[in-house]
Design a protein around this motif. Structure first.
Motif, PDB file in Angstrom:
ATOM      1  N   PHE A  85     -11.967   0.732  13.589  1.00 24.30           N
ATOM      2  CA  PHE A  85     -10.835   0.214  12.830  1.00 24.30           C
ATOM      3  C   PHE A  85      -9.826  -0.494  13.719  1.00 24.30           C
ATOM      4  O   PHE A  85      -9.583  -0.091  14.862  1.00 24.30           O
ATOM      5  N   ASP A  86      -9.243  -1.531  13.177  1.00 24.74           N
ATOM      6  CA  ASP A  86      -8.111  -2.212  13.797  1.00 24.74           C
ATOM      7  C   ASP A  86      -6.863  -1.461  13.333  1.00 24.74           C
ATOM      8  O   ASP A  86      -6.291  -1.754  12.282  1.00 24.74           O
ATOM      9  N   LEU A  87      -6.440  -0.464  14.112  1.00 23.33           N
ATOM     10  CA  LEU A  87      -5.364   0.426  13.684  1.00 23.33           C
ATOM     11  C   LEU A  87      -4.028  -0.300  13.554  1.00 23.33           C
ATOM     12  O   LEU A  87      -3.212   0.049  12.693  1.00 23.33           O
ATOM     13  N   ALA A  88      -3.801  -1.306  14.395  1.00 21.90           N
ATOM     14  CA  ALA A  88      -2.558  -2.077  14.282  1.00 21.90           C
ATOM     15  C   ALA A  88      -2.514  -2.816  12.943  1.00 21.90           C
ATOM     16  O   ALA A  88      -1.484  -2.855  12.264  1.00 21.90           O
ATOM     17  N   LEU A  89      -3.636  -3.396  12.551  1.00 14.59           N
ATOM     18  CA  LEU A  89      -3.705  -4.093  11.268  1.00 14.59           C
ATOM     19  C   LEU A  89      -3.552  -3.114  10.116  1.00 14.59           C
ATOM     20  O   LEU A  89      -2.891  -3.414   9.112  1.00 14.59           O
ATOM     21  N   LEU A  90      -4.130  -1.928  10.250  1.00 15.58           N
ATOM     22  CA  LEU A  90      -3.989  -0.898   9.220  1.00 15.58           C
ATOM     23  C   LEU A  90      -2.526  -0.550   9.004  1.00 15.58           C
ATOM     24  O   LEU A  90      -2.055  -0.470   7.865  1.00 15.58           O
ATOM     25  N   ARG A  91      -1.783  -0.347  10.094  1.00 14.74           N
ATOM     26  CA  ARG A  91      -0.360  -0.019   9.977  1.00 14.74           C
ATOM     27  C   ARG A  91       0.400  -1.160   9.292  1.00 14.74           C
ATOM     28  O   ARG A  91       1.264  -0.930   8.448  1.00 14.74           O
ATOM     29  N   GLN A  92       0.092  -2.398   9.663  1.00 13.46           N
ATOM     30  CA  GLN A  92       0.757  -3.546   9.057  1.00 13.46           C
ATOM     31  C   GLN A  92       0.527  -3.584   7.553  1.00 13.46           C
ATOM     32  O   GLN A  92       1.467  -3.804   6.774  1.00 13.46           O
ATOM     33  N   ARG A  93      -0.693  -3.372   7.148  1.00 12.35           N
ATOM     34  CA  ARG A  93      -1.011  -3.461   5.726  1.00 12.35           C
ATOM     35  C   ARG A  93      -0.431  -2.291   4.949  1.00 12.35           C
ATOM     36  O   ARG A  93      -0.013  -2.452   3.811  1.00 12.35           O
ATOM     37  N   GLN A  94      -0.417  -1.119   5.542  1.00 11.06           N
ATOM     38  CA  GLN A  94       0.199   0.019   4.864  1.00 11.06           C
ATOM     39  C   GLN A  94       1.704  -0.175   4.723  1.00 11.06           C
ATOM     40  O   GLN A  94       2.289   0.153   3.684  1.00 11.06           O
ATOM     41  N   THR A  95       2.339  -0.715   5.753  1.00  7.78           N
ATOM     42  CA  THR A  95       3.773  -0.988   5.689  1.00  7.78           C
ATOM     43  C   THR A  95       4.077  -2.043   4.639  1.00  7.78           C
ATOM     44  O   THR A  95       5.028  -1.905   3.850  1.00  7.78           O
ATOM     45  N   ARG A 144       6.344  -1.622   1.123  1.00  5.75           N
ATOM     46  CA  ARG A 144       7.491  -2.471   0.800  1.00  5.75           C
ATOM     47  C   ARG A 144       7.324  -3.155  -0.557  1.00  5.75           C
ATOM     48  O   ARG A 144       8.285  -3.356  -1.298  1.00  5.75           O
ATOM     49  N   ALA A 145       6.074  -3.512  -0.889  1.00  8.46           N
ATOM     50  CA  ALA A 145       5.813  -4.223  -2.138  1.00  8.46           C
ATOM     51  C   ALA A 145       5.687  -3.288  -3.325  1.00  8.46           C
ATOM     52  O   ALA A 145       5.647  -3.740  -4.470  1.00  8.46           O
ATOM     53  N   GLY A 146       5.619  -1.985  -3.074  1.00 11.87           N
ATOM     54  CA  GLY A 146       5.427  -1.016  -4.145  1.00 11.87           C
ATOM     55  C   GLY A 146       4.008  -0.493  -4.133  1.00 11.87           C
ATOM     56  O   GLY A 146       3.120  -1.044  -4.798  1.00 11.87           O
ATOM     57  N   ALA A 147       3.778   0.550  -3.351  1.00 10.21           N
ATOM     58  CA  ALA A 147       2.424   1.053  -3.135  1.00 10.21           C
ATOM     59  C   ALA A 147       1.828   1.614  -4.419  1.00 10.21           C
ATOM     60  O   ALA A 147       2.538   2.185  -5.252  1.00 10.21           O
ATOM     61  N   MET A 200      -9.026  -5.334  -6.681  1.00  9.52           N
ATOM     62  CA  MET A 200      -8.639  -5.773  -5.338  1.00  9.52           C
ATOM     63  C   MET A 200      -7.128  -5.788  -5.159  1.00  9.52           C
ATOM     64  O   MET A 200      -6.618  -5.515  -4.073  1.00  9.52           O
ATOM     65  N   ARG A 201      -6.392  -6.067  -6.234  1.00  9.25           N
ATOM     66  CA  ARG A 201      -4.923  -5.987  -6.152  1.00  9.25           C
ATOM     67  C   ARG A 201      -4.482  -4.559  -5.873  1.00  9.25           C
ATOM     68  O   ARG A 201      -3.574  -4.313  -5.067  1.00  9.25           O
ATOM     69  N   ASP A 202      -5.117  -3.595  -6.535  1.00  3.48           N
ATOM     70  CA  ASP A 202      -4.781  -2.196  -6.277  1.00  3.48           C
ATOM     71  C   ASP A 202      -5.114  -1.797  -4.849  1.00  3.48           C
ATOM     72  O   ASP A 202      -4.358  -1.051  -4.205  1.00  3.48           O
ATOM     73  N   LEU A 203      -6.239  -2.273  -4.340  1.00  8.85           N
ATOM     74  CA  LEU A 203      -6.610  -1.947  -2.957  1.00  8.85           C
ATOM     75  C   LEU A 203      -5.586  -2.499  -1.970  1.00  8.85           C
ATOM     76  O   LEU A 203      -5.248  -1.843  -0.982  1.00  8.85           O
ATOM     77  N   ARG A 204      -5.083  -3.710  -2.231  1.00 10.90           N
ATOM     78  CA  ARG A 204      -4.035  -4.257  -1.362  1.00 10.90           C
ATOM     79  C   ARG A 204      -2.775  -3.411  -1.446  1.00 10.90           C
ATOM     80  O   ARG A 204      -2.098  -3.185  -0.433  1.00 10.90           O
ATOM     81  N   ARG A 205      -2.441  -2.915  -2.640  1.00 12.05           N
ATOM     82  CA  ARG A 205      -1.239  -2.092  -2.806  1.00 12.05           C
ATOM     83  C   ARG A 205      -1.422  -0.696  -2.222  1.00 12.05           C
ATOM     84  O   ARG A 205      -0.454   0.044  -2.053  1.00 12.05           O
ATOM     85  N   MET A 206      -2.659  -0.331  -1.923  1.00 13.13           N
ATOM     86  CA  MET A 206      -2.921   0.914  -1.204  1.00 13.13           C
ATOM     87  C   MET A 206      -2.938   0.691   0.305  1.00 13.13           C
ATOM     88  O   MET A 206      -3.058   1.651   1.078  1.00 13.13           O
ATOM     89  N   GLY A 207      -2.847  -0.572   0.735  1.00 15.21           N
ATOM     90  CA  GLY A 207      -2.975  -0.879   2.153  1.00 15.21           C
ATOM     91  C   GLY A 207      -4.377  -0.615   2.650  1.00 15.21           C
ATOM     92  O   GLY A 207      -4.586  -0.296   3.821  1.00 15.21           O
ATOM     93  N   ALA A 208      -5.383  -0.767   1.755  1.00 16.18           N
ATOM     94  CA  ALA A 208      -6.750  -0.352   2.069  1.00 16.18           C
ATOM     95  C   ALA A 208      -7.745  -1.493   2.065  1.00 16.18           C
ATOM     96  O   ALA A 208      -8.933  -1.269   1.862  1.00 16.18           O
ATOM     97  N   THR A 209      -7.277  -2.715   2.251  1.00 11.28           N
ATOM     98  CA  THR A 209      -8.221  -3.825   2.359  1.00 11.28           C
ATOM     99  C   THR A 209      -8.831  -3.852   3.762  1.00 11.28           C
ATOM    100  O   THR A 209      -8.462  -3.059   4.618  1.00 11.28           O
ATOM    101  N   ASN A 210      -9.758  -4.755   3.981  1.00  6.07           N
ATOM    102  CA  ASN A 210     -10.602  -4.749   5.178  1.00  6.07           C
ATOM    103  C   ASN A 210      -9.793  -4.734   6.477  1.00  6.07           C
ATOM    104  O   ASN A 210      -9.088  -5.683   6.796  1.00  6.07           O
TER     105      ASN A 210
END
Length: 282
Positions: A11-21, A25-28, A198-208
């Motif tokens: 995993f790209d952990l830095a990217l994971l943190r960015q997407r979760q953050t 902010r957008a409403g998880a 896929m929108r829900d996955l983005r809001r979970m911060g769980a995309t690729n």
């Protein structure tokens, strides 16, 4: 002395943190996490035990920590380390309870992390975790696989490796946990189409966020073909599609002499066949 092999970086952990953050902010989207936190609370309260020092390992949000604080005198949250070695800030023999809710699926070295948790637990300490695994997003994976083979000439890494039930139990035993227990909670969610999922996955911060993901942008033709395959193969009669989420639960105890021991092979006083015949005569 032979140096142990370094676990691969999945995993790209830095990217994971960015997407979760960004998702926060957008409403998880938290429906899956909320379900896990409720189940976590029930499972913790079913353990007849007073916990003194407890840690929540990497769980997103504040719900898991709140439930932990309700059953332990002292509870704290432990963030995932940012380094590749994934060394947890846990002192050996310092905790009698460790939990984790929907965080272990993003660990590069799960056997190593479980071993660290085991060392941090006092004798007869308890570990309880829920992670995404099994057949999670099997419909989405199959749809993209068909589309990429047809249009792009091959597959690209898109979905995280999934932990199955058998592997979860084996990893607990490998880490030295006693009385390991695993089970799966399957959740089926319905969506209007693949893009809503896929929108829900983005809001979970769980995309690729795979380290070996393809850097080139996804082609529109491939995306549209995947959506067509999804609708053709995984839609209900009303046209809405299904999405599977498997929650793999893992539990185990730090060994202690007071714990129940399994019987030795051959120590049973009657065979299974004899027991069944005896029961049928009642």
């Amino acid at each position: 002395m032979t140096t142990p092999p370094t676990p691969p970086i999945v995993f790209d952990l830095a990217l994971l943190r960015q997407r979760q953050t960004r998702a926060a902010r957008a409403g998880a989207e938290t429906f899956l996490l909320d379900r896990v936190v409720e189940e976590l609370d029930e499972r913790l309260r079913a353990v007849v035990r007073e916990f003194q020092n407890a840690a929540d390992l990497g769980s997103p949000g504040e719900g898991a920590l709140a439930r932990l604080a309700a059953v332990a005198k002292q509870a704290r949250h432990v963030d995932w380390p940012t380094g590749e070695r994934e060394a947890l800030p846990l002192t050996a023999n310092s905790l009698d309870l460790v939990i984790s809710a929907l965080a272990l699926q993003f660990v590069n070295d799960l056997p190593g992390v479980l071993a660290q948790v085991r060392r941090a637990l006092l004798p007869d300490g308890y570990f309880l975790a829920a992670t995404v695994g099994g057949d999670t997003l099997t419909e989405l994976r199959q749809s993209f696989a068909d589309a990429e083979v047809a249009l792009d000439g091959g597959l690209s890494p898109r979905v995280i490796p999934m932990l199955d039930l058998r592997d979860a139990g084996a990893l607990l035993q490998r880490a030295g946990f006693a009385l390991p227990v695993t089970d799966v909670d399957r959740v089926t969610v319905r969506y209007d189409n693949m893009f809503a999922l896929m929108r829900d996955l983005r809001r979970m911060g769980a995309t690729n966020m795979l380290a070996m993901r393809r850097r080139a942008p996804l082609r529109r033709a491939t995306l549209m073909r995947a959506a067509e395959v999804y609708a053709e193969r995984f839609a209900d009669a009303d046209g809405r599609i299904r999405a599977t989420f498997d929650i793999v639960w893992m539990a185990g105890w730090s060994p202690h002499e007071s714990q129940q021991k399994p019987l030795k092979p051959g120590s049973a006083k009657m065979s299974l066949e004899e027991a069944v015949k005896k029961a049928s005569k009642k």
